[in-house]
Design a protein around this motif. Structure first.
Motif, PDB file in Angstrom:
ATOM      1  N   LYS A  89       0.770  -1.393   0.062  1.00  0.00           N
ATOM      2  CA  LYS A  89      -0.139   0.096  -0.025  1.00  0.00           C
ATOM      3  C   LYS A  89       0.831   1.283  -0.155  1.00  0.00           C
ATOM      4  O   LYS A  89       0.580   2.329  -0.724  1.00  0.00           O
ATOM      5  CB  LYS A  89      -0.876  -0.046   1.136  1.00  0.00           C
ATOM      6  N   GLU A  92       2.324   1.816  -3.530  1.00  0.00           N
ATOM      7  CA  GLU A  92       1.483   2.300  -4.361  1.00  0.00           C
ATOM      8  C   GLU A  92       0.977   3.835  -4.172  1.00  0.00           C
ATOM      9  O   GLU A  92       0.776   4.452  -5.050  1.00  0.00           O
ATOM     10  CB  GLU A  92       0.176   1.206  -4.224  1.00  0.00           C
ATOM     11  N   LYS A  95       3.816   5.954  -5.349  1.00  0.00           N
ATOM     12  CA  LYS A  95       4.412   5.717  -6.869  1.00  0.00           C
ATOM     13  C   LYS A  95       5.002   6.952  -7.658  1.00  0.00           C
ATOM     14  O   LYS A  95       4.656   8.054  -7.395  1.00  0.00           O
ATOM     15  CB  LYS A  95       3.226   5.087  -7.734  1.00  0.00           C
TER      16      LYS A  95
END
Length: 95
Positions: A89, A92, A95
């Motif tokens: 998580k 992500e 990113k």
């Protein structure tokens, strides 16, 4: 290049150290073997690597390091260790 966020733990101090590096082995060697008294990790000789996240870029790594530090929470670090999905998580999110 090996961009990594890492967490060290010292039983002696009962403290965590959160950092970012582009060369994890070199950085660990610095924490464990260097004698610079100004650095935080000099206060103990029992630091162990308990967590790493491999990052795609320096920016991503620095953002994740800042996020973990901003939590200022032992429980958050314990959760990172206990729940591997948190690592994904973070990767992500930044990113």
């Amino acid at each position: 290049m090996n961009n990594s966020v890492y967490i060290l733990y010292s039983k002696k101090l009962d403290k965590h150290y959160i950092g970012f590096t582009e060369n994890l082995n070199q950085r660990l060697d610095f924490h464990l073997n260097d004698s610079q008294t100004r650095k935080f990790t000099y206060k103990a000789d029992d630091w162990e690597l308990i967590f790493t996240i491999e990052c795609e870029s320096k920016n991503q790594g620095l953002s994740i390091e800042k996020h973990i530090k901003s939590m200022k929470s032992r429980i958050y670090i314990q959760n990172l260790l206990q729940y591997p999905e948190m690592k994904f998580k973070l990767l992500e999110k930044y990113k």
